[in-house]
Motif scaffolding. Structure first.
Motif, PDB file in Angstrom:
ATOM      1  N   ASP A  76     -28.335 -15.654  40.126  1.00  0.00           N
ATOM      2  CA  ASP A  76     -28.746 -14.272  39.522  1.00  0.00           C
ATOM      3  C   ASP A  76     -28.544 -14.058  38.171  1.00  0.00           C
ATOM      4  O   ASP A  76     -29.090 -13.403  37.298  1.00  0.00           O
ATOM      5  N   LEU A  77     -27.256 -14.815  37.541  1.00  0.00           N
ATOM      6  CA  LEU A  77     -26.844 -14.679  36.076  1.00  0.00           C
ATOM      7  C   LEU A  77     -27.614 -15.920  35.413  1.00  0.00           C
ATOM      8  O   LEU A  77     -27.119 -16.992  35.530  1.00  0.00           O
ATOM      9  N   THR A  78     -28.554 -15.455  34.750  1.00  0.00           N
ATOM     10  CA  THR A  78     -29.528 -16.596  34.053  1.00  0.00           C
ATOM     11  C   THR A  78     -28.638 -17.000  32.996  1.00  0.00           C
ATOM     12  O   THR A  78     -27.662 -16.624  32.210  1.00  0.00           O
ATOM     13  N   GLY A  79     -29.324 -18.264  32.589  1.00  0.00           N
ATOM     14  CA  GLY A  79     -28.883 -19.046  31.163  1.00  0.00           C
ATOM     15  C   GLY A  79     -27.900 -20.096  31.500  1.00  0.00           C
ATOM     16  O   GLY A  79     -27.138 -20.428  30.568  1.00  0.00           O
ATOM     17  N   PHE A  80     -27.868 -20.659  32.647  1.00  0.00           N
ATOM     18  CA  PHE A  80     -26.898 -21.760  33.097  1.00  0.00           C
ATOM     19  C   PHE A  80     -25.604 -21.537  32.743  1.00  0.00           C
ATOM     20  O   PHE A  80     -24.750 -22.109  31.826  1.00  0.00           O
ATOM     21  N   GLU A  81     -25.025 -20.511  33.415  1.00  0.00           N
ATOM     22  CA  GLU A  81     -23.607 -19.885  33.224  1.00  0.00           C
ATOM     23  C   GLU A  81     -22.606 -20.653  33.828  1.00  0.00           C
ATOM     24  O   GLU A  81     -21.547 -19.996  33.775  1.00  0.00           O
ATOM     25  N   GLY A  82     -22.936 -21.482  34.598  1.00  0.00           N
ATOM     26  CA  GLY A  82     -21.988 -22.317  35.329  1.00  0.00           C
ATOM     27  C   GLY A  82     -21.727 -22.247  36.676  1.00  0.00           C
ATOM     28  O   GLY A  82     -22.616 -21.363  37.326  1.00  0.00           O
ATOM     29  N   PRO A  83     -21.071 -22.839  37.389  1.00  0.00           N
ATOM     30  CA  PRO A  83     -20.857 -22.683  38.857  1.00  0.00           C
ATOM     31  C   PRO A  83     -20.435 -21.636  39.294  1.00  0.00           C
ATOM     32  O   PRO A  83     -20.924 -21.284  40.563  1.00  0.00           O
ATOM     33  N   LEU A  84     -19.819 -20.652  38.683  1.00  0.00           N
ATOM     34  CA  LEU A  84     -19.176 -19.369  39.443  1.00  0.00           C
ATOM     35  C   LEU A  84     -20.378 -18.561  39.377  1.00  0.00           C
ATOM     36  O   LEU A  84     -20.736 -17.935  40.234  1.00  0.00           O
ATOM     37  N   ALA A  85     -21.501 -18.882  38.343  1.00  0.00           N
ATOM     38  CA  ALA A  85     -22.793 -18.252  38.569  1.00  0.00           C
ATOM     39  C   ALA A  85     -23.632 -18.280  39.959  1.00  0.00           C
ATOM     40  O   ALA A  85     -24.019 -17.615  40.869  1.00  0.00           O
ATOM     41  N   GLY A  86     -23.467 -19.642  40.237  1.00  0.00           N
ATOM     42  CA  GLY A  86     -24.087 -20.079  41.378  1.00  0.00           C
ATOM     43  C   GLY A  86     -23.373 -19.569  42.765  1.00  0.00           C
ATOM     44  O   GLY A  86     -23.832 -19.087  43.762  1.00  0.00           O
ATOM     45  N   LEU A 102     -14.852 -11.683  42.282  1.00  0.00           N
ATOM     46  CA  LEU A 102     -15.922 -12.381  41.311  1.00  0.00           C
ATOM     47  C   LEU A 102     -16.575 -11.874  40.408  1.00  0.00           C
ATOM     48  O   LEU A 102     -16.789 -12.232  39.192  1.00  0.00           O
ATOM     49  N   SER A 103     -17.406 -10.785  40.764  1.00  0.00           N
ATOM     50  CA  SER A 103     -18.474 -10.403  39.982  1.00  0.00           C
ATOM     51  C   SER A 103     -17.759  -9.368  38.791  1.00  0.00           C
ATOM     52  O   SER A 103     -18.245  -9.542  37.854  1.00  0.00           O
ATOM     53  N   ASP A 104     -16.561  -9.027  39.146  1.00  0.00           N
ATOM     54  CA  ASP A 104     -15.729  -8.378  38.023  1.00  0.00           C
ATOM     55  C   ASP A 104     -15.334  -9.426  36.988  1.00  0.00           C
ATOM     56  O   ASP A 104     -15.423  -9.024  36.060  1.00  0.00           O
ATOM     57  N   ALA A 129     -18.448 -10.358  35.145  1.00  0.00           N
ATOM     58  CA  ALA A 129     -18.865  -9.301  34.067  1.00  0.00           C
ATOM     59  C   ALA A 129     -17.899  -8.992  32.735  1.00  0.00           C
ATOM     60  O   ALA A 129     -18.407  -8.623  31.805  1.00  0.00           O
ATOM     61  N   ALA A 130     -16.619  -9.740  33.050  1.00  0.00           N
ATOM     62  CA  ALA A 130     -15.671  -9.441  31.931  1.00  0.00           C
ATOM     63  C   ALA A 130     -15.941 -10.738  31.049  1.00  0.00           C
ATOM     64  O   ALA A 130     -15.071 -10.789  30.276  1.00  0.00           O
ATOM     65  N   GLY A 131     -16.886 -11.662  31.442  1.00  0.00           N
ATOM     66  CA  GLY A 131     -16.912 -12.862  30.334  1.00  0.00           C
ATOM     67  C   GLY A 131     -16.453 -14.121  30.858  1.00  0.00           C
ATOM     68  O   GLY A 131     -16.535 -15.214  30.388  1.00  0.00           O
ATOM     69  N   GLY A 132     -15.650 -14.174  32.184  1.00  0.00           N
ATOM     70  CA  GLY A 132     -14.911 -15.246  32.644  1.00  0.00           C
ATOM     71  C   GLY A 132     -15.891 -16.204  33.194  1.00  0.00           C
ATOM     72  O   GLY A 132     -16.979 -15.812  33.749  1.00  0.00           O
ATOM     73  N   ARG A 133     -15.766 -17.680  32.704  1.00  0.00           N
ATOM     74  CA  ARG A 133     -16.560 -18.421  33.520  1.00  0.00           C
ATOM     75  C   ARG A 133     -15.869 -19.814  33.953  1.00  0.00           C
ATOM     76  O   ARG A 133     -16.322 -20.574  34.518  1.00  0.00           O
TER      77      ARG A 133
END
Length: 199
Positions: free
Chosen positions: A72-82, A152-154, A157-161
């Motif tokens: 849902d979070l586009t741009g290949f933001e890493g495994p946490l996005a998945g 996790l979403s919070d 949203a704060a920029g953590g990856r």
């Protein structure tokens, strides 16, 4: 799978495969099939259902018979996005994650993570291994209560990856596995060729 909880298995195949020459790692040929085929064969018997996170080649992944979800979070933001995407769609109370490039994952992974999570009344159970006295966390191999989604979403949203950077604020139990080879991931074409020859 333990009888008391139902688990969805999530295979993380959403990366760009940069270290393997920008190829889709899960779809690379390995020991007569593809890497993700080996992962699914080991994971599927341990869970109620399986889904795949993929941001490219989604049609190719769909042939494996599991739902395929792009981040849902586009741009290949890493495994946490998945992971976040999987938690949003998870229809069971618990979710376990594994990477698409670890075809040797333990056949008792989910059982042991479930047992530790329940015994410690934890929110998340994560695997770790030991080599030469050094503890090695394996944060992509983790089982969690689906209710950690908001936390996790919070964090995202704060920029953590960072894969384990969101653990603050939830109860985490670490589970030691003696078979470190079960967590070996294949990142490069040379590693792929090496382990192919070892078959």
């Amino acid at each position: 799978m333990t009888n008391s909880i139902e688990v969805t298995g999530l295979v993380l195949a959403g990366g760009q495969g940069k270290r393997m020459g920008n190829v889709d790692k899960g779809l690379q040929r390995f020991r007569g099939s593809t890497m993700i085929t080996h992962v699914l064969r080991r994971l599927a018997p341990q869970v109620k259902k399986v889904a795949i996170i993929a941001n490219q080649n989604t049609d190719a992944y769909s042939v494996f018979g599991a739902p395929v979800w792009p981040d849902d979070l586009t741009g290949f933001e890493g495994p946490l996005a998945g992971l976040e995407t999987g938690l949003r769609r998870c229809m069971t109370d618990y979710l376990v994650t594994v990477p698409c490039d670890s075809p040797f994952l333990p056949v008792d992974l989910v059982q042991r993570l479930c047992e530790a999570l329940q015994a410690n009344d934890a929110d998340l159970a994560v695997a770790e291994t030991e080599e030469a006295g050094v503890i090695q966390p394996q944060p992509v191999f983790a089982l969690m209560n689906a209710m950690v989604l908001q936390h996790l979403s919070d964090y995202l949203a704060a920029g953590g990856r960072k894969m384990d950077g969101w653990y603050d604020g939830i109860k985490v139990v670490r589970v030691r596995f003696d078979d470190r080879d079960g967590f070996r991931n294949i990142n490069t074409l040379s590693e792929l060729q090496q382990f192919e020859k070892e078959a």
